[in-house]
Design a protein around this motif. Structure first.
Motif, PDB file in Angstrom:
ATOM      1  N   LYS A   2      -6.736  -7.481  -0.110  1.00 34.54           N
ATOM      2  CA  LYS A   2      -5.480  -6.797   0.187  1.00 34.54           C
ATOM      3  C   LYS A   2      -4.469  -7.037  -0.940  1.00 34.54           C
ATOM      4  O   LYS A   2      -4.408  -8.131  -1.504  1.00 34.54           O
ATOM      5  N   VAL A   3      -3.673  -6.028  -1.239  1.00 33.02           N
ATOM      6  CA  VAL A   3      -2.683  -6.159  -2.314  1.00 33.02           C
ATOM      7  C   VAL A   3      -1.790  -7.379  -2.074  1.00 33.02           C
ATOM      8  O   VAL A   3      -1.518  -8.159  -2.994  1.00 33.02           O
ATOM      9  N   SER A   4      -1.339  -7.565  -0.817  1.00 32.39           N
ATOM     10  CA  SER A   4      -0.444  -8.702  -0.539  1.00 32.39           C
ATOM     11  C   SER A   4      -1.146 -10.033  -0.809  1.00 32.39           C
ATOM     12  O   SER A   4      -0.523 -10.974  -1.321  1.00 32.39           O
ATOM     13  N   ASP A   5      -2.448 -10.114  -0.508  1.00 28.07           N
ATOM     14  CA  ASP A   5      -3.204 -11.340  -0.829  1.00 28.07           C
ATOM     15  C   ASP A   5      -3.340 -11.491  -2.348  1.00 28.07           C
ATOM     16  O   ASP A   5      -3.268 -12.606  -2.882  1.00 28.07           O
ATOM     17  N   PHE A  20      11.668 -17.876  -2.957  1.00 34.24           N
ATOM     18  CA  PHE A  20      12.896 -17.878  -2.172  1.00 34.24           C
ATOM     19  C   PHE A  20      13.054 -16.490  -1.561  1.00 34.24           C
ATOM     20  O   PHE A  20      13.037 -15.494  -2.296  1.00 34.24           O
ATOM     21  N   GLY A  21      13.155 -16.409  -0.245  1.00 32.55           N
ATOM     22  CA  GLY A  21      13.149 -15.068   0.308  1.00 32.55           C
ATOM     23  C   GLY A  21      13.632 -14.928   1.720  1.00 32.55           C
ATOM     24  O   GLY A  21      14.075 -15.892   2.375  1.00 32.55           O
ATOM     25  N   TYR A  22      13.530 -13.689   2.165  1.00 28.24           N
ATOM     26  CA  TYR A  22      13.984 -13.307   3.501  1.00 28.24           C
ATOM     27  C   TYR A  22      13.077 -12.167   3.939  1.00 28.24           C
ATOM     28  O   TYR A  22      13.005 -11.139   3.266  1.00 28.24           O
ATOM     29  N   PRO A  23      12.383 -12.327   5.078  1.00 27.52           N
ATOM     30  CA  PRO A  23      11.394 -11.306   5.443  1.00 27.52           C
ATOM     31  C   PRO A  23      12.032 -10.069   6.084  1.00 27.52           C
ATOM     32  O   PRO A  23      13.232 -10.009   6.265  1.00 27.52           O
ATOM     33  N   GLY A  24      11.201  -9.109   6.401  1.00 23.55           N
ATOM     34  CA  GLY A  24      11.676  -7.886   7.047  1.00 23.55           C
ATOM     35  C   GLY A  24      10.493  -6.968   7.296  1.00 23.55           C
ATOM     36  O   GLY A  24       9.369  -7.259   6.853  1.00 23.55           O
ATOM     37  N   GLY A  25      10.758  -5.881   7.986  1.00 29.60           N
ATOM     38  CA  GLY A  25       9.678  -4.971   8.365  1.00 29.60           C
ATOM     39  C   GLY A  25       8.849  -4.489   7.186  1.00 29.60           C
ATOM     40  O   GLY A  25       7.618  -4.386   7.278  1.00 29.60           O
ATOM     41  N   ALA A  26       9.517  -4.230   6.071  1.00 26.73           N
ATOM     42  CA  ALA A  26       8.791  -3.698   4.912  1.00 26.73           C
ATOM     43  C   ALA A  26       8.024  -4.786   4.169  1.00 26.73           C
ATOM     44  O   ALA A  26       7.376  -4.512   3.161  1.00 26.73           O
ATOM     45  N   LEU A  27       8.114  -6.029   4.684  1.00 25.39           N
ATOM     46  CA  LEU A  27       7.395  -7.128   4.023  1.00 25.39           C
ATOM     47  C   LEU A  27       6.362  -7.786   4.950  1.00 25.39           C
ATOM     48  O   LEU A  27       5.866  -8.865   4.639  1.00 25.39           O
ATOM     49  N   LEU A  28       6.070  -7.144   6.068  1.00 24.30           N
ATOM     50  CA  LEU A  28       5.164  -7.800   7.016  1.00 24.30           C
ATOM     51  C   LEU A  28       3.834  -8.202   6.375  1.00 24.30           C
ATOM     52  O   LEU A  28       3.380  -9.340   6.540  1.00 24.30           O
ATOM     53  N   PRO A  29       3.181  -7.317   5.615  1.00 26.11           N
ATOM     54  CA  PRO A  29       1.903  -7.734   5.011  1.00 26.11           C
ATOM     55  C   PRO A  29       2.079  -8.906   4.048  1.00 26.11           C
ATOM     56  O   PRO A  29       1.266  -9.828   4.014  1.00 26.11           O
ATOM     57  N   MET A  30       3.195  -8.899   3.284  1.00 24.38           N
ATOM     58  CA  MET A  30       3.426  -9.968   2.312  1.00 24.38           C
ATOM     59  C   MET A  30       3.561 -11.315   3.015  1.00 24.38           C
ATOM     60  O   MET A  30       2.956 -12.304   2.608  1.00 24.38           O
ATOM     61  N   TYR A  31       4.364 -11.357   4.068  1.00 22.07           N
ATOM     62  CA  TYR A  31       4.594 -12.627   4.752  1.00 22.07           C
ATOM     63  C   TYR A  31       3.336 -13.113   5.464  1.00 22.07           C
ATOM     64  O   TYR A  31       3.103 -14.321   5.574  1.00 22.07           O
ATOM     65  N   ILE A 155      10.223  -5.718  -8.803  1.00 19.10           N
ATOM     66  CA  ILE A 155       9.045  -4.919  -8.426  1.00 19.10           C
ATOM     67  C   ILE A 155       9.228  -4.460  -6.980  1.00 19.10           C
ATOM     68  O   ILE A 155       9.323  -5.292  -6.070  1.00 19.10           O
ATOM     69  N   ASP A 156       9.281  -3.159  -6.785  1.00 17.51           N
ATOM     70  CA  ASP A 156       9.482  -2.580  -5.456  1.00 17.51           C
ATOM     71  C   ASP A 156       8.110  -2.127  -4.945  1.00 17.51           C
ATOM     72  O   ASP A 156       7.435  -1.315  -5.605  1.00 17.51           O
ATOM     73  N   ILE A 157       7.702  -2.662  -3.788  1.00 21.53           N
ATOM     74  CA  ILE A 157       6.332  -2.381  -3.323  1.00 21.53           C
ATOM     75  C   ILE A 157       6.360  -1.814  -1.903  1.00 21.53           C
ATOM     76  O   ILE A 157       6.700  -2.523  -0.948  1.00 21.53           O
ATOM     77  N   PRO A 158       5.990  -0.537  -1.749  1.00 19.37           N
ATOM     78  CA  PRO A 158       5.943   0.051  -0.405  1.00 19.37           C
ATOM     79  C   PRO A 158       4.993  -0.726   0.508  1.00 19.37           C
ATOM     80  O   PRO A 158       3.993  -1.304   0.048  1.00 19.37           O
ATOM     81  N   ARG A 159       5.318  -0.693   1.791  1.00 19.43           N
ATOM     82  CA  ARG A 159       4.551  -1.497   2.750  1.00 19.43           C
ATOM     83  C   ARG A 159       3.089  -1.075   2.793  1.00 19.43           C
ATOM     84  O   ARG A 159       2.196  -1.923   2.839  1.00 19.43           O
ATOM     85  N   ASN A 160       2.820   0.236   2.724  1.00 20.20           N
ATOM     86  CA  ASN A 160       1.419   0.660   2.795  1.00 20.20           C
ATOM     87  C   ASN A 160       0.642   0.250   1.536  1.00 20.20           C
ATOM     88  O   ASN A 160      -0.568   0.042   1.588  1.00 20.20           O
ATOM     89  N   VAL A 161       1.369   0.105   0.415  1.00 24.89           N
ATOM     90  CA  VAL A 161       0.700  -0.378  -0.813  1.00 24.89           C
ATOM     91  C   VAL A 161       0.302  -1.840  -0.619  1.00 24.89           C
ATOM     92  O   VAL A 161      -0.781  -2.270  -1.033  1.00 24.89           O
ATOM     93  N   GLN A 162       1.174  -2.620   0.029  1.00 25.90           N
ATOM     94  CA  GLN A 162       0.864  -4.035   0.287  1.00 25.90           C
ATOM     95  C   GLN A 162      -0.395  -4.175   1.147  1.00 25.90           C
ATOM     96  O   GLN A 162      -1.127  -5.155   1.048  1.00 25.90           O
ATOM     97  N   ASP A 163      -0.632  -3.169   1.978  1.00 31.24           N
ATOM     98  CA  ASP A 163      -1.782  -3.209   2.889  1.00 31.24           C
ATOM     99  C   ASP A 163      -3.075  -2.671   2.264  1.00 31.24           C
ATOM    100  O   ASP A 163      -4.152  -2.842   2.827  1.00 31.24           O
ATOM    101  N   ALA A 164      -2.945  -2.005   1.130  1.00 34.53           N
ATOM    102  CA  ALA A 164      -4.125  -1.368   0.505  1.00 34.53           C
ATOM    103  C   ALA A 164      -5.083  -2.430  -0.053  1.00 34.53           C
ATOM    104  O   ALA A 164      -4.702  -3.598  -0.205  1.00 34.53           O
TER     105      ALA A 164
END
Lengths: 539, 160
Positions: A2-5, A20-31, A155-164
């Motif tokens: 997975k891209v996030s991995d 250093f960060g703060y999560p959110g809906g568009a970062l679910l795969p990353m977190y 780097i701006d990464i769409p959520r579906n890209v993180q899941d690819a």
């Protein structure tokens, strides 16, 4: 994978210790991937705090600082911190989550054009639409952020890209056609510089923060040792050269030392190293006589000749250029000039009045300076506290001074101190701030408490925005100050304790030593609130 | 202050035009014209930018443009090292009486007549900036309804 991995795995190859960060809906795969990773995530209270912490971390560790925020408001909250890092040339990679690719451009929920918004103050930025680009982009981002003139990359990464899913293959070499920083100084220019320096009667070195970016403090000290040329620095260059040296001529600029400006005006040759000659540091360009020759060393060609006309420009990394100079230069016969520099210094020595009813910040900082270890890190906010910390804490040994020099961002100090302490856990970190600055990002006390980084917060509380008050008085008269009073200041010590930190209020310099010793031996971060008279001046 | 022609090779990615034009606006540089198109390499575009500036500002513009990661190369053009052309489409008032005079002017400049209706003629000319200026001057007495210019584009001459 997975891209996030893959992003986590890439961070591990870069020895990223903290994100250093703060999560959110568009970062679910990353977190979800972070949960399984080796590096530590520091949850901030506001995304701005994440960039400042990454900045403090980067400046002390010498590595790239990494921060992350979700799409929309998370991303826009990063903006001030990114602009701060850009102005001070701090290497940062900021990751933002973005809405799914098919939702981009439709004003979707929590969508913001963050690449467009940060274009003017990132060194470069990317919107990754194709998952197969992610590893190339990450490699390029870390390279761009940390090479040449360092700076923030987003780097701006769409959520579906993180899941690819992609293949994790880092073997492809990066080749950015338009980015080949010049790091070695031109040999012909180096020869010219040496000839010109040898001819000078009153040469002076003028050092900016670029010396830290180039990790060139050792080479700089060697250069002074060989040549015996005296040195002044900008605020960003504080700590690059020991203040207790007979060759040290002070800090230049709007709030600099009077003697430094006089020395600068006497010089017939100024060797500028890693300074961008800002209006603040050059007193609106009036610091030099018109016939003073200038040599300008900078890794960024656009800085040379931008604000001041220079006779000999030299583009390159300060460490490399100083190394080349050190091999070829010899001691100059400038004893008379050195004597003059020291005469000017003695003549304009600042005497500090001790007669104050409340805490005298100058004496307080001089006291702390004399009893703090030689490798103490000071982070300062913006305002009077910044100038007090710059001019009254003495920088020698490995002491460092971190502040938002370029953008002048209030709220910087507390978050930067967290990053600095995490980067160097064995060094004392003192966060100097004011009642205005700390309230900008007050909730970051929570981040500090949770991070377990131990920082001493020295809060000068004068219940006002002291520097603005002074500027208003200077421009509009004694009765002009408006909009600068905090009629209701919180009880900062209670707030610190509410965040499970320790704290104590001090009303006089006589008690400060005792409280500081307590803070030094405390296991937790410790807030010392110093009550200062509202009329206590900056200079 | 005068016009300078800069030719930029840039990466052909989305956002590059915005980075270049944004740099001009936020630093207060005066852009006269900008034309852009793909080169023989589809990954690279060429921008031709005309800027109105003094020499120190021009130097700073070149340095700042060079700082952009997407900028590959910048060349400053003058008439000796380059061929520069601009396209103009111009709509002129015409009557049966002066139509042939307008066609004569077009003939002198090698302009194409691309549309004729009862009371106007539309002409097309590709030329260097000076010729375009002269062309406009000669058409003015007939009554120019409107014109559109593409902005200069240029290519380096082969060095001898």
């Amino acid at each position: 994978m997975k891209v996030s991995d893959a992003i986590c795995k890439f961070f591990e190859t870069k020895n990223v210790e903290y994100v250093f960060g703060y999560p959110g809906g568009a970062l679910l795969p990353m977190y979800e991937s972070f949960r399984h990773s080796n590096f530590k995530h520091i949850l901030v209270r506001n995304e701005q705090g994440a960039v400042h912490s990454a900045s403090g971390y980067a400046r002390i560790s010498g590595k790239v600082g990494v921060c992350i925020a979700t799409s929309g408001p998370g991303a826009t909250n990063l903006i001030t911190g990114i602009a701060t890092a850009y102005m001070d040339s701090i290497p940062i990679v900021a990751i933002t989550g973005q809405v799914n690719t098919e939702a981009i451009g439709k004003d979707s929920f929590q969508e913001a054009d963050i690449t467009g918004a940060t274009e003017p103050f990132t060194k470069h930025n990317y919107l990754v639409k194709d998952p197969n680009d992610i590893l190339r982009v990450l490699k390029e981002a870390f390279f761009i952020a940390s090479s040449g003139r360092p700076g923030p990359v987003l780097i701006d990464i769409p959520r579906n890209v993180q899941d690819a899913h992609i293949d994790f293959d880092l073997s492809k070499e990066i080749n950015i056609l338009g980015y080949k920083p010049t790091t070695d100084g031109h040999s012909g220019q180096i020869k010219k510089i040496i000839q010109r320096i040898k001819k000078a009667n009153r040469p002076l070195i003028y050092v900016g923060g670029g010396v830290f970016s180039a990790k060139a403090t050792k080479e700089l000290r060697e250069f002074v040792k060989i040549t015996k040329i005296p040195l002044v620095n900008t605020m960003m260059g504080l700590g690059a050269f020991p203040m207790d040296s007979p060759y040290y001529g002070g800090m230049v600029g709007f709030h600099g030392n009077e003697h430094s400006e006089l020395i600068l005006k006497e010089a017939d040759l100024v060797l500028i190293i890693g300074a961008r000659m800002s209006d603040r540091a050059t007193m609106n360009f009036s610091s030099f006589k018109t016939d003073t020759d200038l040599i300008h060393i900078d890794i960024d060609p656009a800085e040379i000749g931008k604000n001041v006309v220079n006779q000999i420009p030299i583009v390159g990394d300060a460490k490399n250029i100083l190394n080349s100079l050190n091999k070829k230069i010899s001691t100059l016969k400038i004893e008379d000039w050195l004597n003059k520099v020291n005469d000017i210094k003695t003549f304009t020595e600042n005497f500090v009045t001790t007669n104050t009813k409340t805490i005298n910040p100058k004496i307080a900082l001089r006291l702390l300076s004399s009893i703090s270890p030689n490798d103490t890190i000071i982070t300062a906010d913006v305002g009077q506290n910044q100038i007090w910390a710059a001019k009254n804490f003495k920088y020698y040994g490995d002491r460092r001074y971190l502040t938002s020099g370029g953008l002048g961002t209030m709220g910087y100090s507390l978050s930067a101190s967290i990053g600095a302490k995490l980067a160097s856990p064995n060094r004392e970190v003192i966060c100097v701030t004011g009642d205005g600055g700390i309230q900008m990002l007050l909730a970051e006390l929570g981040t500090l408490a949770e991070s377990k980084a131990k920082v001493i917060i020295l809060l000068f509380n004068n219940s006002a925005l002291g520097m603005v008050k002074e500027l208003q008085e200077k421009k509009y008269g004694k009765n002009a100050p408006f909009g600068i009073d905090y009629d209701l200041s919180p009880d900062f010590v209670k707030i610190a304790k509410a965040f499970s930190l320790s704290g104590e209020r001090v009303y006089s310099n006589a008690n400060l030593n005792k409280v500081y010793q307590k803070a030094l031996s405390s296991e937790k971060s410790f807030l010392i609130e110093c009550i200062v008279d509202k009329d206590f001046g900056t200079l | 202050m005068k016009n300078y022609v800069l030719s930029l090779l840039v990466e052909n990615n989305s956002g590059v035009l915005s980075r270049v034009s944004g740099l001009f606006s936020r630093r207060g540089y005066n852009i006269t014209s900008l034309s852009v198109g793909e080169t023989e390499n589809k990954n690279i575009s060429r921008m031709t930018i005309v800027v109105f500036a003094d020499e120190p500002t021009l130097e700073q513009i070149k340095k700042q443009l060079n700082k952009l990661i997407n900028t590959i190369k910048i060349t400053e053009f003058d008439y000796s090292n380059s061929i520069q052309r601009e396209l103009i489409l111009v709509k002129v008032k015409s009557s049966a009486k002066n139509r042939y005079q307008i066609i004569d002017v077009a003939g002198i400049f090698g302009a194409k007549i691309i549309d004729v209706i009862s009371d106007e003629i539309t002409l097309e000319l590709t030329e260097n900036e000076n010729k375009i200026r002269s062309f406009i001057e000669l058409l003015k007495p007939f009554g120019i309804i409107e014109f559109v210019r593409s902005g200069i584009t240029g290519i380096e001459k082969k060095s001898i």
